[in-house]
Design a protein around this motif. Structure first.
Motif, short mmCIF file in Angstrom:
data_model
loop_
_atom_site.label_atom_id
_atom_site.label_comp_id
_atom_site.label_asym_id
_atom_site.label_seq_id
_atom_site.Cartn_x
_atom_site.Cartn_y
_atom_site.Cartn_z
N ASP A 195 0.83 -1.21 0.00
CA ASP A 195 0.00 0.00 0.00
C ASP A 195 0.87 1.26 0.00
O ASP A 195 0.56 2.24 -0.69
CB ASP A 195 -0.91 0.02 1.23
CG ASP A 195 -1.99 -1.04 1.19
OD1 ASP A 195 -2.24 -1.59 0.10
OD2 ASP A 195 -2.57 -1.34 2.25
N PHE A 196 1.94 1.23 0.78
CA PHE A 196 2.87 2.35 0.86
C PHE A 196 3.51 2.63 -0.50
O PHE A 196 3.61 3.78 -0.94
CB PHE A 196 3.94 2.00 1.90
CG PHE A 196 5.06 2.98 2.04
CD1 PHE A 196 4.86 4.23 2.60
CD2 PHE A 196 6.35 2.63 1.62
CE1 PHE A 196 5.91 5.13 2.74
CE2 PHE A 196 7.40 3.51 1.77
CZ PHE A 196 7.18 4.77 2.32
N ASN A 197 3.93 1.57 -1.17
CA ASN A 197 4.56 1.70 -2.48
C ASN A 197 3.58 2.26 -3.50
O ASN A 197 3.88 3.21 -4.24
CB ASN A 197 5.10 0.34 -2.92
CG ASN A 197 6.11 0.43 -4.05
OD1 ASN A 197 6.59 1.51 -4.40
ND2 ASN A 197 6.44 -0.70 -4.62
N ILE A 198 2.40 1.69 -3.56
CA ILE A 198 1.41 2.09 -4.55
C ILE A 198 0.88 3.50 -4.28
O ILE A 198 0.53 4.24 -5.22
CB ILE A 198 0.26 1.05 -4.59
CG1 ILE A 198 0.79 -0.27 -5.16
CG2 ILE A 198 -0.92 1.55 -5.42
CD1 ILE A 198 -0.18 -1.44 -5.03
N ASN A 199 0.84 3.92 -3.02
CA ASN A 199 0.34 5.25 -2.69
C ASN A 199 1.14 6.37 -3.35
O ASN A 199 0.64 7.48 -3.51
CB ASN A 199 0.34 5.45 -1.17
CG ASN A 199 -0.19 6.81 -0.75
OD1 ASN A 199 -1.37 7.10 -0.92
ND2 ASN A 199 0.68 7.67 -0.23
N VAL A 200 2.38 6.08 -3.76
CA VAL A 200 3.18 7.12 -4.42
C VAL A 200 2.48 7.62 -5.68
O VAL A 200 2.60 8.79 -6.05
CB VAL A 200 4.60 6.59 -4.74
CG1 VAL A 200 4.59 5.60 -5.88
CG2 VAL A 200 5.54 7.75 -5.06
N LEU A 201 1.71 6.75 -6.33
CA LEU A 201 1.00 7.16 -7.55
C LEU A 201 -0.10 8.16 -7.22
O LEU A 201 -0.30 9.16 -7.93
CB LEU A 201 0.41 5.94 -8.24
CG LEU A 201 1.42 4.87 -8.68
CD1 LEU A 201 0.70 3.66 -9.26
CD2 LEU A 201 2.42 5.43 -9.68
N THR A 202 -0.83 7.92 -6.14
CA THR A 202 -1.86 8.86 -5.70
C THR A 202 -1.26 10.20 -5.33
O THR A 202 -1.80 11.26 -5.65
CB THR A 202 -2.64 8.27 -4.51
OG1 THR A 202 -3.21 7.02 -4.89
CG2 THR A 202 -3.74 9.21 -4.05
N HIS A 203 -0.11 10.15 -4.64
CA HIS A 203 0.57 11.39 -4.26
C HIS A 203 0.96 12.18 -5.51
O HIS A 203 0.76 13.40 -5.57
CB HIS A 203 1.81 11.06 -3.43
CG HIS A 203 2.49 12.26 -2.88
ND1 HIS A 203 3.81 12.24 -2.48
CD2 HIS A 203 2.06 13.54 -2.67
CE1 HIS A 203 4.15 13.44 -2.04
NE2 HIS A 203 3.11 14.24 -2.15
N ILE A 234 17.92 -4.16 -1.33
CA ILE A 234 16.52 -4.43 -1.65
C ILE A 234 16.12 -3.46 -2.75
O ILE A 234 16.46 -2.27 -2.71
CB ILE A 234 15.62 -4.22 -0.41
CG1 ILE A 234 15.71 -5.42 0.53
CG2 ILE A 234 14.16 -3.99 -0.81
CD1 ILE A 234 14.93 -6.65 0.08
N GLU A 235 15.40 -3.96 -3.75
CA GLU A 235 14.85 -3.11 -4.79
C GLU A 235 13.32 -3.15 -4.71
O GLU A 235 12.74 -4.23 -4.65
CB GLU A 235 15.30 -3.57 -6.17
CG GLU A 235 16.80 -3.48 -6.40
CD GLU A 235 17.21 -4.01 -7.76
OE1 GLU A 235 16.32 -4.36 -8.56
OE2 GLU A 235 18.43 -4.07 -8.02
N MET A 236 12.70 -1.98 -4.72
CA MET A 236 11.23 -1.91 -4.75
C MET A 236 10.81 -1.34 -6.10
O MET A 236 11.37 -0.38 -6.61
CB MET A 236 10.68 -1.04 -3.62
CG MET A 236 10.80 -1.67 -2.26
SD MET A 236 9.38 -1.42 -1.17
CE MET A 236 9.07 0.32 -1.29
#
Length: 326
Positions: free
Chosen positions: A221-229, A256-258
């Motif tokens: 959720d944290f990763n995907i929220n960057v799109l909303t931001h 680590i790669e995200m």
């Protein structure tokens, strides 16, 4: 309202780099592979999600780091000394400074964060809990350069950078970031200065994989929220439902790669620019480098610091180090 609470409205500093959000984001998305800077994780929701991540079982970093501070805080405070100007880039919720209070007794605490709203709330809460603490919050993008606004003529600056955020930088960029701290100490005319920093250590890849793919899905959720931001920042139509979280450990680079993986081909707009995404395409959002202690000491020495102390947990999963400026 207490006198301390009256000091917690954050000043805002904007550099030329931070004024060019549109150019930076569009340039990153034009690369192959596409990239989004991890600093755009942190709108209000992103900050709240990160705080929630620190409580999940798989994400060992905050739990192990806290154990280290609980065990060795007295030694850390003795190494730093009382009456310093304590500066915390990326302070977030201002929770970790409490591990050193009240024993440390800094003359001034300067929390920095890119999210002005989150910083103001956090600094206010800290001021209520520690009314005698002088707090001078500074809303800024510390990755684009820092300034010391507080008077350090009689209170030498000590940077406090807990967690594992230094791992988000490429090693050469990490050296530049540390060198910026060192230069600020020199420019402030201080005869002394220091750095207390948290560094995540290399360990079994299965532990690392689980930490960045937690079962509750909070990291996703944290990763995907960057799109909303980014949509909110740049009037965009990035479709968060067409991306999924993808994280892995790259043993070759010790990081680590995200990524965000596109699940279906589609079009979107951002800042008036048209973007075409292909199914299976990856958007790189973050690296998190892991360091053996001697590897990180070498980076800090390149930036002008001398290593003084190392504190670790029993398994050596995490390091807290203290350096002095030379």
């Amino acid at each position: 309202m207490s006198s301390a609470a009256q000091k917690v409205a954050p000043q805002e500093i904007q550099s030329e780099e931070s004024l060019s959000v549109e150019a930076e984001v569009i340039a990153g998305l034009a690369r192959q592979p596409r990239q989004i800077s991890p600093k755009y994780f942190y709108d209000q929701k992103g900050s709240e999600l990160f705080d929630a991540i620190t409580g999940v079982d798989e994400y060992y970093v905050p739990r192990v780091e806290k154990q280290i501070f609980e065990q060795y805080a007295d030694e850390m405070c003795a190494a730093i000394g009382k009456g310093v100007t304590l500066i915390e880039p990326g302070a977030g919720s201002c929770e970790k400074i409490k591990w050193l209070l009240p024993e440390l007794e800094p003359a001034t605490y300067v929390p920095m964060d890119i999210s002005a709203e989150h910083l103001e709330i956090s600094a206010q809460a800290l001021g209520d809990a520690y009314p005698e603490l002088c707090i001078e919050p500074l809303a800024c993008d510390h990755t684009a350069g820092m300034r010391i606004e507080a008077d350090v003529s009689s209170a030498p600056p000590v940077f406090f950078y807990p967690g594992s955020s230094v791992g988000n930088y490429e090693p050469e960029v990490a050296v530049g970031f540390l060198r910026n701290m060192h230069e600020l100490m020199e420019h402030a005319g201080s005869e002394a200065g220091g750095l207390l920093i948290g560094v995540d250590a290399k360990k079994d890849s299965e532990v690392l994989h689980a930490a960045y793919n937690d079962s509750e899905g909070l990291t996703a959720d944290f990763n995907i929220n960057v799109l909303t931001h980014l949509n909110n920042l740049l009037d965009g139509s990035l479709d968060a439902d067409k991306f999924v979280h993808h994280a892995l450990y790259n043993d070759k680079y010790g990081r680590i790669e995200m990524h965000l993986r596109c699940t279906s081909s589609h079009s979107a707009e951002l800042a008036g620019q048209s973007l075409e995404f292909s199914e299976g395409e990856l958007v790189h959002t973050e690296n998190s480098y892991k360091y053996h202690p001697d590897e990180f000491v070498a980076l800090a020495e390149e930036a002008g610091f001398a290593h003084r102390n190392l504190w670790q947990d029993d398994r050596g999963w995490f390091s807290v180090m203290y350096f002095e400026a030379i």
